[in-house]
Scaffold this active site. Structure first.
Site, short mmCIF file in Angstrom:
data_model
loop_
_atom_site.label_atom_id
_atom_site.label_comp_id
_atom_site.label_asym_id
_atom_site.label_seq_id
_atom_site.Cartn_x
_atom_site.Cartn_y
_atom_site.Cartn_z
N SER A 27 9.37 31.10 46.14
CA SER A 27 10.78 30.72 46.30
C SER A 27 10.94 29.20 46.33
O SER A 27 12.04 28.69 46.48
CB SER A 27 11.34 31.34 47.59
N ASN A 114 9.05 34.21 59.49
CA ASN A 114 10.24 35.06 59.59
C ASN A 114 11.33 34.43 60.46
O ASN A 114 12.51 34.45 60.09
CB ASN A 114 9.85 36.44 60.13
N THR A 159 58.72 37.41 41.80
CA THR A 159 57.96 38.61 42.14
C THR A 159 57.71 39.28 40.79
O THR A 159 58.55 39.20 39.89
CB THR A 159 58.72 39.57 43.08
N HIS A 160 56.56 39.89 40.65
CA HIS A 160 56.16 40.48 39.36
C HIS A 160 56.17 39.43 38.24
O HIS A 160 56.33 39.78 37.07
CB HIS A 160 57.06 41.65 38.95
N SER A 281 41.99 19.21 22.45
CA SER A 281 41.34 20.12 21.52
C SER A 281 40.82 19.31 20.34
O SER A 281 41.44 18.33 19.93
CB SER A 281 42.34 21.16 21.04
N LYS A 287 47.30 19.57 21.94
CA LYS A 287 46.83 20.30 23.12
C LYS A 287 46.49 19.42 24.31
O LYS A 287 45.97 18.33 24.18
CB LYS A 287 45.58 21.11 22.73
N ASN A 289 44.72 20.85 27.59
CA ASN A 289 44.27 22.09 28.22
C ASN A 289 43.92 21.90 29.70
O ASN A 289 43.30 20.91 30.06
CB ASN A 289 43.04 22.63 27.47
N GLU A 294 41.32 26.37 34.86
CA GLU A 294 40.74 27.62 34.35
C GLU A 294 39.36 27.88 34.95
O GLU A 294 39.01 29.01 35.31
CB GLU A 294 40.65 27.58 32.83
N TYR A 321 12.05 42.08 58.96
CA TYR A 321 12.03 41.29 57.73
C TYR A 321 11.43 42.10 56.59
O TYR A 321 10.43 42.81 56.76
CB TYR A 321 11.21 40.00 57.93
N GLN A 326 14.30 37.37 50.75
CA GLN A 326 14.14 36.07 50.08
C GLN A 326 15.21 35.90 49.00
O GLN A 326 15.52 34.79 48.59
CB GLN A 326 12.74 35.99 49.47
N LYS A 329 18.92 33.56 49.20
CA LYS A 329 19.21 32.13 49.13
C LYS A 329 19.84 31.64 47.84
O LYS A 329 20.86 30.92 47.88
CB LYS A 329 17.91 31.35 49.39
N1 ARG Z 1 10.11 32.57 51.55
C1 ARG Z 1 10.37 33.57 52.49
C2 ARG Z 1 11.86 33.94 52.47
O1 ARG Z 1 12.60 33.20 51.95
C3 ARG Z 1 10.01 33.10 53.86
C4 ARG Z 1 9.67 34.20 54.81
C5 ARG Z 1 8.41 34.83 54.40
N2 ARG Z 1 7.97 35.79 55.37
C6 ARG Z 1 7.05 36.68 55.09
N3 ARG Z 1 6.73 37.51 56.03
N4 ARG Z 1 6.50 36.80 53.91
O2 ARG Z 1 12.27 34.96 52.94
#
Ligand code: ARG
Length: 462
Positions: A27, A114, A159-160, A281, A287, A289, A294, A321, A326, A329
């Site tokens: 990651s 974790n 409205t509408h 454009s 134009k 735009n 948008e 966990y 993972q 993110k």
């Molecule tokens: N890179 C992991 C995550 O984003 C960190 C936690 C990893 N924990 C584990 N038990 N493998 O979730």
């Protein structure tokens, strides 16, 4: 341990991972963004380990110094990120070991990745809540500026998307100020709820070391440690609440963006977008735009997408966990980045646009926008039941439509053929200015009401 086994857990591994295993597992490509939070968490943890006598002050000091070096390496771009080291946590720790040697190995006492990732990500999301609040306040200020400038400018209310009743420009702008205020309170609410510390939950069960969770919670600006270690490492509600708030906010942005797209069209000409927020454009010279509007309108797609994605990742996950988490993110980062970008663009676009007062007024007067005022007059002045007044007014609208004119263009004689009680003073209520001025109920569009709301928001936003 063979050379290729992982240094963090290689004790029981004979060989390193398959290249594809490494690719799916890593990651670091995105969680490197958590470096400042990871280092803050580690510094708080190390200081606590020393304060509780779990490690020596000398080791804690070496760790602290080393982490500051790591942070500056990351900031200057000198940090040697490694995919083999999987994530930001192990990258930082491995570099710390290179820098300070043995004491680095003591940092992970009474901690697990974790609780570490739970802390890092929570701190990051908390910061995004603060940034969203700031960006929303700026957008509200832009809208308030528009409302203030055109507090009593008449425009059609819809409205509408059909002409309904005249309203004021200030009133319409303030409707969005209200929406964005609710967004701010949602982020603030989420922030408050997420502000508890998972640090010290360790892998899932807590630890046998005499740690001080209150101390690390305080050091990181959390209100208190989370009470259940299983919940602490398994919870991603904070990210979900952020994404849910972001989704609603992006939905609001998309509605405003849509109005700006419509309003800036040649058919409406309610607003003129500044050159700064328009594009031309390559083939059609006429134009202008509204690309920014948008794109803002479209951002809800990825932001709500991130919300749905994380809900779906979390659904059905057993405690505590799982590596599935993972996947929390990347899309949260993307959603936050795009929300901030959309808010900034909308803020600039609104500040720089020009409302076309005359066009707004002309549009307000068309489409029989004062038909309700006429019906109300029939009720008030002639004592007609509202349903009958509605019917009489409908006939008058049909008559005007037949003559291809608006209600105020009908003559009194014309009107009296529909209802002989109608008097000349009916024309007073058919004007759009009178119409809006009459809507004095609290929260209504009368300039007096809108002025009071502008004053209120000036006070709130100052
Ligand atoms: N890179 C992991 C995550 O984003 C960190 C936690 C990893 N924990 C584990 N038990 N493998 O979730």
């Amino acid at each position: 341990m063979t050379k290729s086994a992982n240094t963090m857990w290689g004790g029981r591994f004979a060989a390193g991972p398959d290249a594809i295993m490494e690719a799916i597992n890593a990651s670091i490509g995105y969680d490197r963004r958590l470096a400042p939070q990871d280092i803050a968490g580690s510094r708080a943890h190390a200081a606590m380990l020393a304060a509780t006598g779990i490690i020596t002050d000398t080791d804690a000091e070496a760790i602290r110094e080393g982490l500051l070096t790591v942070l500056s390496e990351i900031e200057t771009g000198a940090f040697p990120f490694s995919t083999a080291l999987e994530d930001i946590h192990m990258n930082v720790e491995a570099r710390l070991r290179d820098l300070i040697g043995e004491p680095a190995g003591r940092l992970h006492t009474a901690r697990s990745r974790n609780d570490q990732v739970a802390v890092d990500f929570r701190l990051w999301v908390r910061d995004q809540c603060d940034q969203a609040d700031e960006a929303l306040a700026a957008l509200q200020a832009s809208l308030l500026g528009q409302a203030d400038a055109g507090v009593d400018w008449v425009m059609p209310g819809f409205t509408h998307l059909q002409t309904a009743q005249p309203v004021t420009w200030g009133h319409h702008m303030l409707a969005y100020v209200e929406m964005f205020a609710r967004d701010r309170s949602r982020f603030a609410d989420a922030r408050k709820r997420m502000n508890t510390s998972p640090l010290g939950a360790a892998a899932l069960a807590g630890t046998s070391f005499p740690i001080d969770r209150q101390m690390t919670a305080e050091a990181l600006g959390f209100d208190r440690p989370m009470s259940n270690s299983l919940d602490a490492v398994a919870d991603r509600d904070f990210a979900l609440e952020f994404l849910a708030s972001a989704s609603i906010c992006a939905m609001h942005l998309s509605r405003l963006a849509e109005e700006l797209v419509i309003w800036s069209s040649a058919q409406f000409r309610f607003v003129k977008m500044s050159d700064k927020w328009s594009t031309g454009s390559s083939i059609m010279p006429q134009k202008r735009n509204p690309d920014a509007a948008e794109l803002i309108r479209a951002k809800i797609g990825r932001i709500f997408g991130a919300n749905v994605a994380l809900m779906t990742v979390m659904k059905g996950l057993p405690l505590t966990y799982s590596k599935d988490m993972q996947e929390d993110k990347e899309q949260t980062f993307d959603a936050a980045d795009n929300l901030m970008l959309a808010l900034a663009a909308m803020t600039g676009m609104v500040a720089d646009m020009t409302a076309e007062r005359e066009n707004l007024k002309a549009a307000a007067a068309s489409g029989f926008s004062t038909a309700t005022d006429l019906a109300d007059w029939l009720v008030r002045e002639l004592g007609l039941p509202f349903r009958d007044a509605h019917h009489v007014t409908g006939s008058l609208v049909a008559m005007a439509e037949g003559k291809n004119c608006d209600l105020p263009d009908l003559t009194l004689e014309d009107m009296q053929t529909v209802h002989d009680g109608i008097r000349a003073d009916v024309f007073d209520v058919l004007g759009v200015e009178n119409s809006v001025a009459s809507r004095t109920s609290f929260g209504g569009t009368a300039p007096a009401q809108v002025r009071a709301q502008v004053a209120h928001w000036k006070e709130v936003l100052k």
